[in-house]
Design an enzyme around this catalytic site. Structure first.
Site, PDB file in Angstrom:
ATOM      1  N   GLY A  36     -14.094   9.451  -0.667  1.00 11.70           N
ATOM      2  CA  GLY A  36     -13.694  10.725  -0.054  1.00 11.70           C
ATOM      3  C   GLY A  36     -12.627  11.414  -0.906  1.00 11.70           C
ATOM      4  CG  HIS A  37      -8.699   9.712  -1.305  1.00 11.05           C
ATOM      5  ND1 HIS A  37      -8.815   8.441  -0.807  1.00 11.05           N
ATOM      6  CD2 HIS A  37      -7.790  10.353  -0.525  1.00 11.05           C
ATOM      7  CE1 HIS A  37      -7.997   8.300   0.230  1.00 11.05           C
ATOM      8  NE2 HIS A  37      -7.377   9.441   0.426  1.00 11.05           N
ATOM      9  CE  LYS A 149     -10.925  10.198   7.352  1.00  9.82           C
ATOM     10  NZ  LYS A 149      -9.780   9.920   8.263  1.00  9.82           N
ATOM     11  CD  GLN A 153      -3.420  15.993   6.639  1.00  8.59           C
ATOM     12  OE1 GLN A 153      -2.573  15.191   6.963  1.00  8.59           O
ATOM     13  NE2 GLN A 153      -4.257  15.752   5.635  1.00  8.59           N
ATOM     14  CB  VAL A 176     -17.063  11.482   1.568  1.00 17.50           C
ATOM     15  CG1 VAL A 176     -17.989  10.526   0.826  1.00 17.50           C
ATOM     16  CG2 VAL A 176     -16.822  12.740   0.733  1.00 17.50           C
TER      17      VAL A 176
HETATM   18  O1  PAF Z   1      -4.047  13.209   4.439  1.00 18.51           O
HETATM   19  C1  PAF Z   1      -3.179  12.490   3.891  1.00 18.51           C
HETATM   20  O2  PAF Z   1      -3.474  11.538   3.174  1.00 18.51           O
HETATM   21  C2  PAF Z   1      -1.703  12.809   4.113  1.00 18.51           C
HETATM   22  O3  PAF Z   1      -1.481  13.269   5.407  1.00 18.51           O
HETATM   23  C3  PAF Z   1      -1.140  13.793   3.077  1.00 18.51           C
HETATM   24  C4  PAF Z   1      -1.786  15.158   3.180  1.00 18.51           C
HETATM   25  C5  PAF Z   1      -1.324  13.233   1.677  1.00 18.51           C
HETATM   26  C6  PAF Z   1       0.363  13.988   3.320  1.00 18.51           C
HETATM   27  O4  PAF Z   1       1.065  12.772   3.211  1.00 18.51           O
END
Ligand code: PAF
Length: 281
Positions: A36-37, A149, A153, A176
């Site tokens: 996903g990242h 996901k 946020q 993903v």
């Molecule tokens: O989604 C994340 O992994 C975290 O909330 C983030 C955006 C890196 C902030 O620490």
């Protein structure tokens, strides 16, 4: 790939790229990287000239000390994955670099940070806003890429950018999923093999709920999703809400104008997993 630990160094390297008129893409992460990242990295590389990835487990967004303690930390493996994607810069600051003194800022995003995750994890989005605003000021990206996901946020960060007039475009990217449908998450690594098998019911139920939405009203569908997941003794729904996709107000009926998203958090043992699904889109 350059790995940088200090904001001043990061600013001077990114500043050099900017002088060459390069656009900067940014993918903030807390490490324990998965596909996903890496898909966010791909979106950044396709859409900007230079990609910066941050790895920082932000203490201020954890309302539960054990959750922070148990959060997976896999820096060496993360760096290998990022190098294989030809990321330009990794920013991996220490806690004292990010918080030389306590961050006392309190944000208010109206309804957006009060419902769902906001209601169940008090202070969570305030901590997210604190760290993301600090990271944006360190990187000064043109575009920042976030996974859908974490639907709530993304809504909170877009609102923060509007409130602070930050010159960054927030780019939401698709969820993903594993081959069986489970949304990819760093927390999936905390599941036992048995819990992992049961966790698939979360996405399976959400996918089925799109079909059910054709015949059930909002209230009936919410009850059906919760009951279908809770019938598995390994799983416990913390909340399932169907909300408007812009202001996150709880939906009363499918006929309301904005698009609807079903957002869920399920506890699998001690592990909290979140997922979501779009309905009328
Ligand atoms: O989604 C994340 O992994 C975290 O909330 C983030 C955006 C890196 C902030 O620490």
């Amino acid at each position: 790939m350059q790995v940088i630990n200090y904001i001043s160094e990061l600013k001077s390297i990114v500043g050099e790229y900017r002088k060459q008129n390069k656009t900067i893409g940014f993918v903030p992460t807390m490490g324990a990287l998965h596909e996903g990242h890496l898909s966010l990295v791909s979106f950044s590389k396709e859409n900007t000239d230079i990609t910066v990835v941050s790895i920082f487990v932000n203490p201020t967004q954890f309302n539960d000390k054990n959750d922070l303690k148990n959060y997976p930390r896999t820096l060496d493996a993360d760096l290998e994955k990022l190098a294989s994607k030809a990321v330009d810069i990794v920013f991996a600051p220490s806690e004292s670099e990010m918080y030389p003194e306590p961050d006392t800022r309190i944000f208010d995003f109206g309804n957006l940070d009060k419902v769902m995750e906001g209601a169940h994890r008090p202070g969570h989005f305030n901590g997210v806003a604190q760290v993301v605003s600090k990271l944006f000021s360190a990187v000064e990206p043109d575009k920042a890429f976030f996974g859908d996901k974490d639907f709530q946020q993304v809504a909170v960060i877009k609102q923060m950018v509007r409130q602070l007039n930050l010159p960054v475009a927030i780019v939401p990217c698709p969820i993903v999923r594993e081959a069986d449908g489970l949304a990819m998450s760093s927390r999936n690594t905390l599941l036992s093999p048995v819990q992992r098998q049961h966790a698939v019911l979360i996405s399976k139920t959400l996918f089925e709920s799109r079909e059910m939405a054709k015949t059930m009203d909002v209230k009936e569908l919410k009850a059906w999703v919760v009951a279908n997941i809770n019938k598995d003794p390994e799983l416990e729904v913390e909340y399932f809400e169907i909300v408007d996709d812009t202001d996150l107000i709880s939906a009363k009926s499918w006929s309301e104008p904005n698009k609807k998203v079903g957002c869920i958090t399920v506890k699998v043992g001690n592990v909290r997993l979140i997922d979501n699904i779009r309905y009328n889109s």
